[in-house]
Design a protein around this motif. Structure first.
Motif, PDB file in Angstrom:
ATOM      1  N   THR A  45       0.965  -1.298   0.182  1.00 40.47           N
ATOM      2  CA  THR A  45      -0.097  -0.063  -0.028  1.00 40.47           C
ATOM      3  C   THR A  45       0.864   1.183  -0.092  1.00 40.47           C
ATOM      4  O   THR A  45       0.259   2.168  -0.440  1.00 40.47           O
ATOM      5  CB  THR A  45      -1.013   0.095   1.451  1.00 40.47           C
ATOM      6  N   LEU A  46       2.082   1.262   0.553  1.00 43.06           N
ATOM      7  CA  LEU A  46       3.000   2.394   0.594  1.00 43.06           C
ATOM      8  C   LEU A  46       4.127   2.215  -0.331  1.00 43.06           C
ATOM      9  O   LEU A  46       5.419   2.875  -0.104  1.00 43.06           O
ATOM     10  CB  LEU A  46       3.366   2.885   1.990  1.00 43.06           C
ATOM     11  N   ALA A  47       4.184   1.252  -1.320  1.00 39.16           N
ATOM     12  CA  ALA A  47       5.398   1.023  -1.906  1.00 39.16           C
ATOM     13  C   ALA A  47       5.677   2.284  -2.779  1.00 39.16           C
ATOM     14  O   ALA A  47       4.925   2.864  -3.188  1.00 39.16           O
ATOM     15  CB  ALA A  47       4.911  -0.500  -2.933  1.00 39.16           C
ATOM     16  N   GLY A  48       7.009   2.324  -3.059  1.00 38.53           N
ATOM     17  CA  GLY A  48       7.332   3.614  -3.626  1.00 38.53           C
ATOM     18  C   GLY A  48       7.433   4.854  -2.983  1.00 38.53           C
ATOM     19  O   GLY A  48       8.012   5.665  -3.576  1.00 38.53           O
ATOM     20  N   THR A  49       7.239   4.738  -1.729  1.00 38.80           N
ATOM     21  CA  THR A  49       7.300   6.098  -0.914  1.00 38.80           C
ATOM     22  C   THR A  49       8.616   5.869   0.241  1.00 38.80           C
ATOM     23  O   THR A  49       8.734   4.895   0.893  1.00 38.80           O
ATOM     24  CB  THR A  49       5.970   6.211  -0.154  1.00 38.80           C
ATOM     25  N   ARG A  50       9.552   6.840   0.060  1.00 40.59           N
ATOM     26  CA  ARG A  50      10.484   6.924   1.117  1.00 40.59           C
ATOM     27  C   ARG A  50      10.290   7.726   2.277  1.00 40.59           C
ATOM     28  O   ARG A  50       9.990   8.813   2.162  1.00 40.59           O
ATOM     29  CB  ARG A  50      11.742   7.219   0.201  1.00 40.59           C
ATOM     30  N   PHE A  51      10.411   7.021   3.374  1.00 41.22           N
ATOM     31  CA  PHE A  51      10.075   7.917   4.747  1.00 41.22           C
ATOM     32  C   PHE A  51      11.475   8.003   5.388  1.00 41.22           C
ATOM     33  O   PHE A  51      12.256   7.101   5.386  1.00 41.22           O
ATOM     34  CB  PHE A  51       9.293   6.794   5.615  1.00 41.22           C
ATOM     35  N   ASN A  52      11.621   9.158   6.004  1.00 43.81           N
ATOM     36  CA  ASN A  52      12.741   9.187   7.153  1.00 43.81           C
ATOM     37  C   ASN A  52      11.913   9.562   8.474  1.00 43.81           C
ATOM     38  O   ASN A  52      10.936  10.367   8.419  1.00 43.81           O
ATOM     39  CB  ASN A  52      13.587  10.514   6.663  1.00 43.81           C
ATOM     40  N   VAL A  53      12.283   8.531   9.163  1.00 44.09           N
ATOM     41  CA  VAL A  53      11.625   8.622  10.433  1.00 44.09           C
ATOM     42  C   VAL A  53      12.596   8.933  11.482  1.00 44.09           C
ATOM     43  O   VAL A  53      13.480   8.237  11.887  1.00 44.09           O
ATOM     44  CB  VAL A  53      10.885   7.535  10.969  1.00 44.09           C
ATOM     45  N   GLU A  54      12.696  10.164  11.816  1.00 46.95           N
ATOM     46  CA  GLU A  54      13.389  10.756  13.076  1.00 46.95           C
ATOM     47  C   GLU A  54      12.548  10.630  14.387  1.00 46.95           C
ATOM     48  O   GLU A  54      11.792  11.594  14.374  1.00 46.95           O
ATOM     49  CB  GLU A  54      14.002  12.216  12.954  1.00 46.95           C
ATOM     50  N   PHE A  55      13.030   9.688  15.223  1.00 46.80           N
ATOM     51  CA  PHE A  55      12.155   9.503  16.495  1.00 46.80           C
ATOM     52  C   PHE A  55      13.216   9.488  17.773  1.00 46.80           C
ATOM     53  O   PHE A  55      12.354   9.405  18.823  1.00 46.80           O
ATOM     54  CB  PHE A  55      11.278   8.263  16.402  1.00 46.80           C
ATOM     55  N   ILE A  56      14.366   9.924  17.725  1.00 44.07           N
ATOM     56  CA  ILE A  56      14.972  10.325  19.150  1.00 44.07           C
ATOM     57  C   ILE A  56      15.908  11.691  18.676  1.00 44.07           C
ATOM     58  O   ILE A  56      16.805  11.526  17.738  1.00 44.07           O
ATOM     59  CB  ILE A  56      15.826   9.261  19.622  1.00 44.07           C
ATOM     60  N   SER A  57      15.776  12.586  19.247  1.00 43.74           N
ATOM     61  CA  SER A  57      16.712  13.815  19.202  1.00 43.74           C
ATOM     62  C   SER A  57      17.485  13.740  20.646  1.00 43.74           C
ATOM     63  O   SER A  57      16.765  14.075  21.647  1.00 43.74           O
ATOM     64  CB  SER A  57      16.191  14.814  18.629  1.00 43.74           C
TER      65      SER A  57
END
Length: 555
Positions: free
Chosen positions: A118-130
């Protein structure tokens, strides 16, 4: 027959009605149709309101469209009946064989069952700790360490390409205070008033000296920098080790310094200026974020030439987009509500549509209770409870599962005694116990010489009991649960699904004897049910893996 297959059958039925001239849809037949499980089992196995949705466009009464669709759908393979209800709902029952086939499909897919495109072809950057590399990972980071990782896992399961990113706050005054604190401890001096405290500072300072025996001989200015850099290296490695032991691994450890050591900030400012949203005033450089709904414009470079944190934020976002990410997902703490508007305005200033390229999730705080009292202090860190202490107190599985089963935007209070208790009303124990029980049934079957059948040896029509049907329908829902969890960034849906499925398994097991008893000869029904057991174990293991929780075979 799973919901996706039934959706395809409904689409085919609509296409047939259009082709024969019985139905006119100016906008064409939809690519997919929503199929849901009715709350009342008596209404059928599945239900859809597609006739209500399309009736106006088709220019026919909803019940008339539903009636025509029901007649066509009843001819589809795997559909036992389709009945019209109310103003135009369709209640659908599937054939036992078509429903039972789900078990074989699950087992054949194995670890990949539930994944979608369903989300093929989409590139995600998940930043979840800073975090600053100035101390241990603590309670404030722990919820995002779980939820962010689980979001990344469900996004990947939905076909997306995902990079997990940790933003290292390794620039600025906090780093200098960190170095000064380590130096002071090594020299036997009081830690600066605004420096870092806690036993870990003494341990870290000692390690710095042991690994750099000549550091105390350096001139004063060089010495504090050396302490800062050596302590940074050790502390960052410890953070990485702690998170790895917590089953949270990052693809990118992004250094804030790297934005400023190169030309990334200047290039991002040039890009923003080219978009026409920067201006000079009062000797400072500003971004006109009010053009995109922010409550005030933001300073990027102060009148003294110093860059603001917002300049780093802008450069960091531009850098992510230049690395080819379609969606930049930020997971921020409860005190960052004010950042949402300015980040979206900043993204718009770069020429992006922030509704498509930037998402911000705000998480609420977690409180930990033990003996009815909130745990606030750490023996090691002084003012914070560390991740390592939480793991030792609660355990990786219990902590990860519990943090992932609630929406991240809801405040959460965890009672150590409750979430570590081995009882059926403890959700993590309940789900893991179901997996262990499933594994035990398969072992017991093997001891009797029984193995789940494969191919033509399996007769799916045998799985016709009501409780078998409930369990099969739950297994068939798993791909949709993952797709929804990914689309909404809500991994807690997976945890709640696992609990519901575990409950359906226990009810099935109580009502349907899986293995022969005493001198009873094995029969095809035993083999069929054993395959259903294997399929259920597969789904629960796959779901637990999405949460970063182990699936024990014995408990």
């Amino acid at each position: 027959m799973n919901p996706e297959q039934l959706s395809a059958a409904i689409v085919q039925a609509l296409e047939a009605l259009v082709q024969e001239g019985s139905l006119s849809l100016p906008d064409g037949v939809p690519a997919t149709v929503v199929v849901e499980r009715p709350r009342n089992r008596e209404h059928g196995d599945y239900a859809t309101n597609v006739a209500l949705q399309l009736a106006k466009k088709a220019g026919v009464p909803p019940r008339d469209l539903a009636t025509a669709l029901a007649a066509r759908l009843a001819e589809a393979d795997g559909v036992a009946s389709a009945e019209v209800a109310g103003p135009g709902f369709l209640n659908i029952r599937v054939e036992a064989g078509a429903q039972g086939a789900v078990a074989a499909q699950v087992v054949e897919a194995g670890a990949s069952y539930g994944t979608t495109q369903t989300l093929a072809g989409t590139r995600f950057n998940v930043e979840f700790i800073s975090a600053n590399p100035t101390g241990p990972i603590h309670l404030g980071h722990t919820r995002w360490a779980v939820v962010g990782d689980a979001i990344a896992r469900v996004l990947e399961a939905a076909g997306a390409e995902v990079a997990r990113e940790f933003y290292i706050n390794d620039r600025g005054n906090q780093m200098d205070k960190f170095g000064a604190s380590l130096e002071a401890v090594a020299l036997g001096l009081p830690v600066p008033e605004d420096g870092y405290l806690g036993d870990y500072v003494h341990d870290l300072s000692r390690r710095v000296v042991e690994e750099n025996p000549h550091i105390l001989d350096l001139p004063e200015g060089e010495r504090v920098v050396a302490f800062r850099e050596a302590g940074y290296k050790i502390q960052l490695a410890e953070q990485q080790e702690q998170l790895g032991g917590f089953r949270t691994n990052f693809d990118v450890w992004f250094s804030e310094r790297s934005l400023h050591d190169g030309d990334k900030v200047s290039r991002s400012l040039e890009k923003l200026r080219g978009q026409g949203h920067l201006y000079d005033a009062d000797g400072a450089l500003w971004m006109r974020t009010t053009d995109f709904g922010d409550d005030k414009d933001r300073v990027l470079v102060r009148s003294n030439g110093e860059l603001t944190y917002f300049a780093s934020d802008a450069a960091y976002y531009v850098d992510k987009r230049e690395r080819g990410f379609d969606v930049c997902l930020y997971l921020l703490g409860a005190d960052h509500h004010g950042y949402v508007g300015r980040l979206k305005a900043m993204a718009a200033c770069t020429g992006d549509d922030p509704s498509r390229t930037l998402e911000v999730l705000i998480g609420q705080l977690v409180k930990i209770l033990r003996g009815g009292e909130e745990i606030r202090l750490s023996k090691r860190a002084g003012t914070i409870v560390t991740l390592q202490e939480l793991v030792e107190m609660i355990g990786v599985d219990s902590l990860r599962y519990t943090l992932s089963r609630y929406p991240a935007d809801s405040p959460l209070t965890l009672d150590v005694e409750e979430i570590t208790r081995q009882a059926s009303d403890n959700p993590v124990f309940y789900v893991q116990y179901a997996h262990a029980r499933l594994s035990a049934v398969l072992r017991n079957g093997a001891d009797l010489g029984l193995t789940p059948p494969r191919g033509d040896a399996f007769d799916p029509a045998l799985l016709a009991h009501e409780k078998e049907g409930e369990l099969l329908r739950a297994l068939a829902e798993f791909p949709r649960v993952i797709a929804t969890a990914a689309e909404l960034r809500e991994p807690h849906r997976v945890a709640r699904y696992l609990e519901d499925t575990a409950s359906k398994f226990h009810r099935f097991y109580d009502a349907c004897r899986v293995l022969p008893m005493g001198e009873e000869d094995p029969a095809p029904i035993h083999a069929a049910r054993l395959l259903l057991v294997e399929a259920t174990r597969t789904v629960i293991a796959n779901g637990l893996r999405l949460l970063g929780v182990s699936a024990p075979e014995r408990m």
